[in-house]
Motif scaffolding. Structure first.
Motif, PDB file in Angstrom:
ATOM      1  N   SER A  11     -12.452   4.960 -12.154  1.00 50.33           N
ATOM      2  CA  SER A  11     -13.519   4.745 -11.184  1.00 50.33           C
ATOM      3  C   SER A  11     -14.318   6.030 -11.062  1.00 50.33           C
ATOM      4  CB  SER A  11     -12.911   4.369  -9.834  1.00 50.33           C
ATOM      5  OG  SER A  11     -13.904   4.253  -8.860  1.00 50.33           O
ATOM      6  N   PRO A  40      -5.212  -6.708  -5.574  1.00 47.94           N
ATOM      7  CA  PRO A  40      -6.547  -6.622  -6.151  1.00 47.94           C
ATOM      8  C   PRO A  40      -6.469  -5.962  -7.526  1.00 47.94           C
ATOM      9  CG  PRO A  40      -6.268  -4.983  -4.427  1.00 47.94           C
ATOM     10  CD  PRO A  40      -5.041  -5.835  -4.420  1.00 47.94           C
ATOM     11  N   ARG A  88      -8.022  -0.902   3.211  1.00 45.96           N
ATOM     12  CA  ARG A  88      -7.338  -1.437   2.029  1.00 45.96           C
ATOM     13  C   ARG A  88      -8.332  -1.467   0.872  1.00 45.96           C
ATOM     14  NH1 ARG A  88      -2.476  -4.093   1.470  1.00 45.96           N
ATOM     15  NH2 ARG A  88      -2.307  -5.386  -0.388  1.00 45.96           N
ATOM     16  N   TRP A  89      -8.088  -0.599  -0.102  1.00 46.80           N
ATOM     17  CA  TRP A  89      -8.922  -0.557  -1.292  1.00 46.80           C
ATOM     18  C   TRP A  89      -8.043  -0.240  -2.489  1.00 46.80           C
ATOM     19  CZ3 TRP A  89     -10.093   4.319  -3.765  1.00 46.80           C
ATOM     20  CH2 TRP A  89      -9.636   5.441  -3.073  1.00 46.80           C
ATOM     21  N   SER A  90      -8.517  -0.529  -3.660  1.00 42.73           N
ATOM     22  CA  SER A  90      -7.732  -0.375  -4.877  1.00 42.73           C
ATOM     23  C   SER A  90      -8.034   0.973  -5.528  1.00 42.73           C
ATOM     24  CB  SER A  90      -8.064  -1.523  -5.834  1.00 42.73           C
ATOM     25  OG  SER A  90      -7.266  -1.455  -6.976  1.00 42.73           O
ATOM     26  N   THR A 147      -9.650   8.526 -11.005  1.00 41.35           N
ATOM     27  CA  THR A 147     -10.857   8.485 -10.189  1.00 41.35           C
ATOM     28  C   THR A 147     -11.577   9.814 -10.336  1.00 41.35           C
ATOM     29  OG1 THR A 147      -9.824   6.994  -8.598  1.00 41.35           O
ATOM     30  CG2 THR A 147     -11.757   8.199  -7.847  1.00 41.35           C
ATOM     31  N   SER A 151      -3.788   3.251   3.133  1.00 40.18           N
ATOM     32  CA  SER A 151      -3.758   1.798   2.958  1.00 40.18           C
ATOM     33  C   SER A 151      -4.222   1.385   1.570  1.00 40.18           C
ATOM     34  CB  SER A 151      -4.642   1.126   4.017  1.00 40.18           C
ATOM     35  OG  SER A 151      -4.118   1.344   5.301  1.00 40.18           O
ATOM     36  N   ALA A 152      -4.385   2.352   0.687  1.00 39.77           N
ATOM     37  CA  ALA A 152      -4.844   2.044  -0.668  1.00 39.77           C
ATOM     38  C   ALA A 152      -3.740   1.351  -1.458  1.00 39.77           C
ATOM     39  CB  ALA A 152      -5.265   3.326  -1.388  1.00 39.77           C
ATOM     40  N   SER A 186      -7.296  -3.415 -10.225  1.00 37.20           N
ATOM     41  CA  SER A 186      -7.780  -2.044 -10.215  1.00 37.20           C
ATOM     42  C   SER A 186      -8.225  -1.663 -11.615  1.00 37.20           C
ATOM     43  CB  SER A 186      -6.669  -1.101  -9.747  1.00 37.20           C
ATOM     44  OG  SER A 186      -7.117   0.218  -9.762  1.00 37.20           O
ATOM     45  N   THR A 222       0.854  -1.177   0.000  1.00 34.16           N
ATOM     46  CA  THR A 222       0.000   0.000   0.000  1.00 34.16           C
ATOM     47  C   THR A 222       0.892   1.230   0.000  1.00 34.16           C
ATOM     48  OG1 THR A 222      -0.099   0.178   2.395  1.00 34.16           O
ATOM     49  CG2 THR A 222      -1.763  -1.226   1.336  1.00 34.16           C
ATOM     50  N   ARG A 282     -14.008   6.487   1.649  1.00 35.37           N
ATOM     51  CA  ARG A 282     -13.300   5.241   1.376  1.00 35.37           C
ATOM     52  C   ARG A 282     -12.052   5.236   2.244  1.00 35.37           C
ATOM     53  NH1 ARG A 282     -13.815   4.049  -5.077  1.00 35.37           N
ATOM     54  NH2 ARG A 282     -16.065   3.871  -5.044  1.00 35.37           N
ATOM     55  N   SER A 283     -11.825   4.121   2.924  1.00 41.25           N
ATOM     56  CA  SER A 283     -10.641   3.986   3.768  1.00 41.25           C
ATOM     57  C   SER A 283     -10.300   2.511   3.880  1.00 41.25           C
ATOM     58  CB  SER A 283     -10.886   4.599   5.152  1.00 41.25           C
ATOM     59  OG  SER A 283     -11.939   3.938   5.800  1.00 41.25           O
TER      60      SER A 283
END
Length: 178
Positions: free
Chosen positions: A70, A64, A84-86, A91, A106-107, A66, A31, A81-82
């Motif tokens: 988005s 993940p 772990r995300w892609s 965006t 943590s993205a 991506s 991340t 959004r917070s």
């Protein structure tokens, strides 16, 4: 080995570790916050040879997937959004009477540069980034404030870049660490 030899080996290991970190963050194995923490260790004055040799683990879970773009749309509501995300390469967030909060610490990113475009009417935008990444802010605000606090840590060579482009009417933009 002499002190000069140790110094040369340390420099070589720092450069090698930095390249591995850049690849790991680009492949989505780290991340942004993990990259930032490990890059700070690589370039710290008290870095030791053993720690540099074991920085980026080889066996990491696959990242993940991506999407290249988005879109976030909110009307009369907040979006957050917070964790772990892609983060997509591009965006776009469109908000009317709502706030957007994106925590990128943590993205997982899959591109060296990611662009976040915010279009808000009567809403605030808050982007939280880890220290040690390049942050670029652009756009236009009418009746709103803009705040950029990218932290005290200098982004190392090859650090990821986050571009934030904000167009806001009656809303504030805050880009900060922590």
């Amino acid at each position: 080995m002499t002190a000069a030899g140790d110094s040369h080996e340390l420099d070589r290991l720092r450069e090698t570790a930095q390249v591995r970190l850049e690849k790991a963050v680009g492949d989505g194995h780290l991340t942004l916050e993990e990259y930032s923490e490990q890059a700070a260790i690589v370039w710290s004055l008290d870095a030791d040879l053993e720690r540099l040799r074991e920085l980026v683990p080889v066996d990491t879970p696959p990242p993940p997937v991506s999407r290249p773009q988005s879109t976030i749309i909110g009307i009369f509501g907040d979006t957050q959004r917070s964790g772990r995300w892609s983060l997509a390469v591009k965006t776009l967030a469109l908000l009317l009477f709502g706030d957007v909060k994106l925590d990128l610490r943590s993205a997982v990113i899959v591109a060296r540069t990611s662009t976040i475009t915010l279009v808000t009417v009567f809403g605030d935008s808050t982007i939280t980034v880890p220290e040690g990444v390049h942050v670029e802010v652009g756009g236009f605000d009418l009746f709103g404030d803009r705040e950029l606090d990218a932290g005290a840590q200098d982004p190392g060579p090859g650090a990821p870049t986050i571009r934030v482009v904000s167009y806001s009417l009656f809303g504030d933009l805050r880009v900060r660490t922590r």
